[in-house]
Motif scaffolding. Structure first.
Motif, PDB file in Angstrom:
ATOM      1  N   SER A 193       0.829  -1.217   0.000  1.00 33.69           N
ATOM      2  CA  SER A 193       0.000   0.000   0.000  1.00 33.69           C
ATOM      3  C   SER A 193       0.858   1.260   0.000  1.00 33.69           C
ATOM      4  CB  SER A 193      -0.981  -0.009   1.182  1.00 33.69           C
ATOM      5  OG  SER A 193      -1.879  -1.102   1.065  1.00 33.69           O
ATOM      6  N   THR A 194       2.054   1.146  -0.563  1.00 32.63           N
ATOM      7  CA  THR A 194       3.073   2.214  -0.584  1.00 32.63           C
ATOM      8  C   THR A 194       3.208   2.902   0.783  1.00 32.63           C
ATOM      9  OG1 THR A 194       1.445   3.702  -1.656  1.00 32.63           O
ATOM     10  CG2 THR A 194       3.122   2.684  -3.055  1.00 32.63           C
ATOM     11  N   SER A 195       3.174   2.103   1.832  1.00 27.79           N
ATOM     12  CA  SER A 195       3.217   2.606   3.204  1.00 27.79           C
ATOM     13  C   SER A 195       4.480   2.143   3.918  1.00 27.79           C
ATOM     14  CB  SER A 195       1.983   2.121   3.974  1.00 27.79           C
ATOM     15  OG  SER A 195       2.146   2.297   5.370  1.00 27.79           O
ATOM     16  N   THR A 196       5.261   3.090   4.356  1.00 26.62           N
ATOM     17  CA  THR A 196       6.443   2.750   5.135  1.00 26.62           C
ATOM     18  C   THR A 196       6.052   2.109   6.461  1.00 26.62           C
ATOM     19  OG1 THR A 196       7.555   4.651   4.124  1.00 26.62           O
ATOM     20  CG2 THR A 196       8.630   3.658   6.021  1.00 26.62           C
ATOM     21  N   ASP A 197       4.957   2.568   7.060  1.00 26.23           N
ATOM     22  CA  ASP A 197       4.497   1.987   8.320  1.00 26.23           C
ATOM     23  C   ASP A 197       4.171   0.503   8.162  1.00 26.23           C
ATOM     24  OD1 ASP A 197       4.762   4.176   9.967  1.00 26.23           O
ATOM     25  OD2 ASP A 197       2.724   4.895   9.650  1.00 26.23           O
ATOM     26  N   LEU A 198       3.469   0.140   7.082  1.00 25.68           N
ATOM     27  CA  LEU A 198       3.155  -1.262   6.848  1.00 25.68           C
ATOM     28  C   LEU A 198       4.413  -2.072   6.544  1.00 25.68           C
ATOM     29  CD1 LEU A 198      -0.132  -1.045   4.730  1.00 25.68           C
ATOM     30  CD2 LEU A 198       0.113  -1.978   7.032  1.00 25.68           C
ATOM     31  N   ALA A 199       5.359  -1.450   5.861  1.00 26.58           N
ATOM     32  CA  ALA A 199       6.602  -2.157   5.529  1.00 26.58           C
ATOM     33  C   ALA A 199       7.365  -2.571   6.783  1.00 26.58           C
ATOM     34  CB  ALA A 199       7.482  -1.275   4.652  1.00 26.58           C
ATOM     35  N   LYS A 200       7.184  -1.816   7.842  1.00 25.20           N
ATOM     36  CA  LYS A 200       7.893  -2.104   9.094  1.00 25.20           C
ATOM     37  C   LYS A 200       7.622  -3.526   9.571  1.00 25.20           C
ATOM     38  CE  LYS A 200       6.468   0.315  12.541  1.00 25.20           C
ATOM     39  NZ  LYS A 200       6.233   1.430  13.486  1.00 25.20           N
ATOM     40  N   THR A 201       6.408  -4.014   9.341  1.00 28.89           N
ATOM     41  CA  THR A 201       6.074  -5.370   9.786  1.00 28.89           C
ATOM     42  C   THR A 201       5.947  -6.367   8.637  1.00 28.89           C
ATOM     43  OG1 THR A 201       3.729  -4.742   9.782  1.00 28.89           O
ATOM     44  CG2 THR A 201       4.900  -4.630  11.886  1.00 28.89           C
ATOM     45  N   LEU A 202       5.582  -5.894   7.440  1.00 31.79           N
ATOM     46  CA  LEU A 202       5.282  -6.815   6.345  1.00 31.79           C
ATOM     47  C   LEU A 202       6.453  -7.074   5.404  1.00 31.79           C
ATOM     48  CD1 LEU A 202       1.675  -5.661   5.313  1.00 31.79           C
ATOM     49  CD2 LEU A 202       2.334  -7.519   6.855  1.00 31.79           C
ATOM     50  N   MET A 269      10.055   9.813   7.503  1.00 35.57           N
ATOM     51  CA  MET A 269      11.292   9.814   6.721  1.00 35.57           C
ATOM     52  C   MET A 269      12.406   9.071   7.463  1.00 35.57           C
ATOM     53  SD  MET A 269      10.187  11.226   4.059  1.00 35.57           S
ATOM     54  CE  MET A 269       8.812  12.274   3.572  1.00 35.57           C
ATOM     55  N   ALA A 270      12.460   9.237   8.772  1.00 37.31           N
ATOM     56  CA  ALA A 270      13.471   8.530   9.562  1.00 37.31           C
ATOM     57  C   ALA A 270      13.245   7.023   9.522  1.00 37.31           C
ATOM     58  CB  ALA A 270      13.459   9.032  11.001  1.00 37.31           C
ATOM     59  N   LEU A 271      11.957   6.608   9.517  1.00 35.83           N
ATOM     60  CA  LEU A 271      11.656   5.186   9.451  1.00 35.83           C
ATOM     61  C   LEU A 271      12.107   4.599   8.111  1.00 35.83           C
ATOM     62  CD1 LEU A 271      10.360   2.631  10.609  1.00 35.83           C
ATOM     63  CD2 LEU A 271       8.157   3.431   9.696  1.00 35.83           C
ATOM     64  N   ALA A 272      11.836   5.308   7.016  1.00 39.12           N
ATOM     65  CA  ALA A 272      12.280   4.838   5.695  1.00 39.12           C
ATOM     66  C   ALA A 272      13.796   4.734   5.635  1.00 39.12           C
ATOM     67  CB  ALA A 272      11.770   5.774   4.607  1.00 39.12           C
ATOM     68  N   LYS A 273      14.456   5.685   6.234  1.00 34.01           N
ATOM     69  CA  LYS A 273      15.919   5.633   6.269  1.00 34.01           C
ATOM     70  C   LYS A 273      16.400   4.429   7.069  1.00 34.01           C
ATOM     71  CE  LYS A 273      20.047   8.262   7.575  1.00 34.01           C
ATOM     72  NZ  LYS A 273      20.558   9.544   8.119  1.00 34.01           N
ATOM     73  N   GLN A 315      12.362  18.611   1.789  1.00 31.47           N
ATOM     74  CA  GLN A 315      13.591  18.806   2.566  1.00 31.47           C
ATOM     75  C   GLN A 315      13.904  17.582   3.428  1.00 31.47           C
ATOM     76  OE1 GLN A 315      13.290  22.165   5.380  1.00 31.47           O
ATOM     77  NE2 GLN A 315      14.981  23.070   4.245  1.00 31.47           N
ATOM     78  N   GLN A 316      12.888  17.084   4.123  1.00 29.37           N
ATOM     79  CA  GLN A 316      13.111  15.958   5.031  1.00 29.37           C
ATOM     80  C   GLN A 316      13.347  14.654   4.284  1.00 29.37           C
ATOM     81  OE1 GLN A 316      13.888  18.107   7.524  1.00 29.37           O
ATOM     82  NE2 GLN A 316      13.404  16.257   8.686  1.00 29.37           N
ATOM     83  N   ALA A 317      12.741  14.509   3.113  1.00 26.03           N
ATOM     84  CA  ALA A 317      13.035  13.339   2.293  1.00 26.03           C
ATOM     85  C   ALA A 317      14.516  13.323   1.938  1.00 26.03           C
ATOM     86  CB  ALA A 317      12.180  13.342   1.031  1.00 26.03           C
ATOM     87  N   LEU A 318      15.000  14.420   1.413  1.00 27.55           N
ATOM     88  CA  LEU A 318      16.409  14.490   1.002  1.00 27.55           C
ATOM     89  C   LEU A 318      17.350  14.345   2.191  1.00 27.55           C
ATOM     90  CD1 LEU A 318      16.133  17.315  -1.662  1.00 27.55           C
ATOM     91  CD2 LEU A 318      16.670  14.911  -2.092  1.00 27.55           C
ATOM     92  N   ALA A 319      16.963  14.898   3.331  1.00 28.04           N
ATOM     93  CA  ALA A 319      17.807  14.794   4.523  1.00 28.04           C
ATOM     94  C   ALA A 319      17.981  13.351   4.974  1.00 28.04           C
ATOM     95  CB  ALA A 319      17.198  15.624   5.657  1.00 28.04           C
TER      96      ALA A 319
END
Length: 356
Positions: A193-202, A269-273, A315-319
């Protein structure tokens, strides 16, 4: 074709979607033998339009694309005219020295709405057939062309994630099987679902790729949806017109954001990183955006808060080492005259990307 996905990611500071165009779907008269590119109201993409994006400061273009309506339902053969049209548009991007991401978009939902065990075999067969044709037809483009497996696959359970992994693996295998430059091309895989939150577990594994360091993952970001998506109040929440701790309205306080502000962007953004970038897997933020509304009582503050959202997310994405691709369906510039329609929004994006 020598650059790793990470090397390419480091060069993309700001991308834009040419949305509601190549992916426009017309369900009458399928399969189509002529382009439906303008069916949702946008003009056909031209070299001049692509050149304008380059001149404005964008480094990359995402091309959402439909394929199914141009394919034979029995054989999955995509019409040559459409493969040639998409090839022409990719060439426009390469001519302008832009990176370009080509996907299978919503496409009437044949993949997105069918991340299920029941539909798995049928979807795998179509995914394989489509990508073998697309990749073969575009095989000779250099590393600036990237392919993306899907768009926003509906997936929120472990069982569905296993199916989505199969769809992504089919995509990788199909592209690599066509050889040539496709043996090394950077490929983009959508998170559940293009979700970083879901990726954390799935997202429990990374699909297998014979090419080293050529995979990217893709989330989208429309948070909070009250500010970014809603066009009317919903049962679960009201529309927000004002976003950001310094941008709340005293004139219309009931429309101030009550959640999902700067700290939420920081966390996402921090979670994706943490999940991907820090492990050597680049992240491409395939879509993000917030509309300009005409009805806020405190319109100046609304527009300022929207510009702040766009700048801050960029900005936060690039950071965090994430490539940002803003979603646009023709609101940023006039796609016929190439005149800028939203200078405030453009400036916010460029400032966020460190380009202004």
């Amino acid at each position: 074709m020598g650059s790793t996905a990470a090397a390419i990611a480091a060069r993309v500071k700001l991308g834009i979607n040419i949305g509601n165009t190549l992916e426009a779907v017309n369900n009458s008269g399928i399969p189509h033998t002529t382009s439906q590119e303008g069916f949702w109201g946008n003009p056909a993409i031209t070299q001049g339009l692509v050149d304008k994006y380059k001149a404005l400061g964008f480094d990359a273009i995402r091309l959402p694309c439909s394929w199914d309506q141009y394919a034979n339902a029995s054989t999955a053969k995509i019409g040559d005219f459409w493969l040639n049209r998409v090839k022409d548009v990719v060439q426009y991007c390469i001519n302008a020295d832009l990176y370009v991401l080509l996907n299978i978009h919503w496409d009437d939902g044949w993949l997105e709405n069918n991340v299920t065990v029941a539909k798995k075999d049928a979807v795998v067969a179509k995914q394989k057939a489509f990508w073998e044709q697309i990749a073969t037809h575009l095989r000779d483009f250099d590393e600036r062309l990237m392919f993306a497996s899907a768009n926003e696959p509906n997936c929120d359970t472990a069982e569905q994630m296993d199916v989505l992994f199969a769809y992504h693996q089919t995509f990788i295998d199909a592209v690599r099987s066509t050889g040539g430059r496709n043996a090394y091309r950077t490929l983009v895989l959508q998170l559940p679902s293009t979700s970083t939150d879901l990726a954390k577990t799935l997202w429990t594994k990374t699909p297998t790729d014979p090419a080293a360091n050529r995979l990217v993952v893709e989330p989208h970001f429309y948070t909070p949806p009250n500010f970014c998506i809603l066009t009317e109040d919903a049962s679960w929440g009201k529309m927000f017109y004002y976003w950001g701790k310094d941008y709340h309205s005293t004139i219309e306080p009931d429309r101030n954001a009550t959640w999902g502000e700067e700290e939420t962007v920081d966390d996402h953004m921090a979670l994706a990183k943490s999940l991907f970038v820090s492990k050597g897997i680049p992240v491409l933020l395939g879509e993000y955006g917030a509309p300009r509304r005409s009805n806020p009582l405190d319109l100046t503050k609304h527009l300022a808060s929207r510009a702040h959202w766009m700048k801050y997310v960029t900005q936060q994405a690039l950071a965090n080492g994430i490539m940002p691709f803003v979603w646009d369906t023709g609101d940023l510039i006039n796609r016929s005259t190439y005149a800028v329609k939203d200078q405030q929004g453009l400036d916010a994006l460029l400032e966020g990307a460190g380009k202004k």
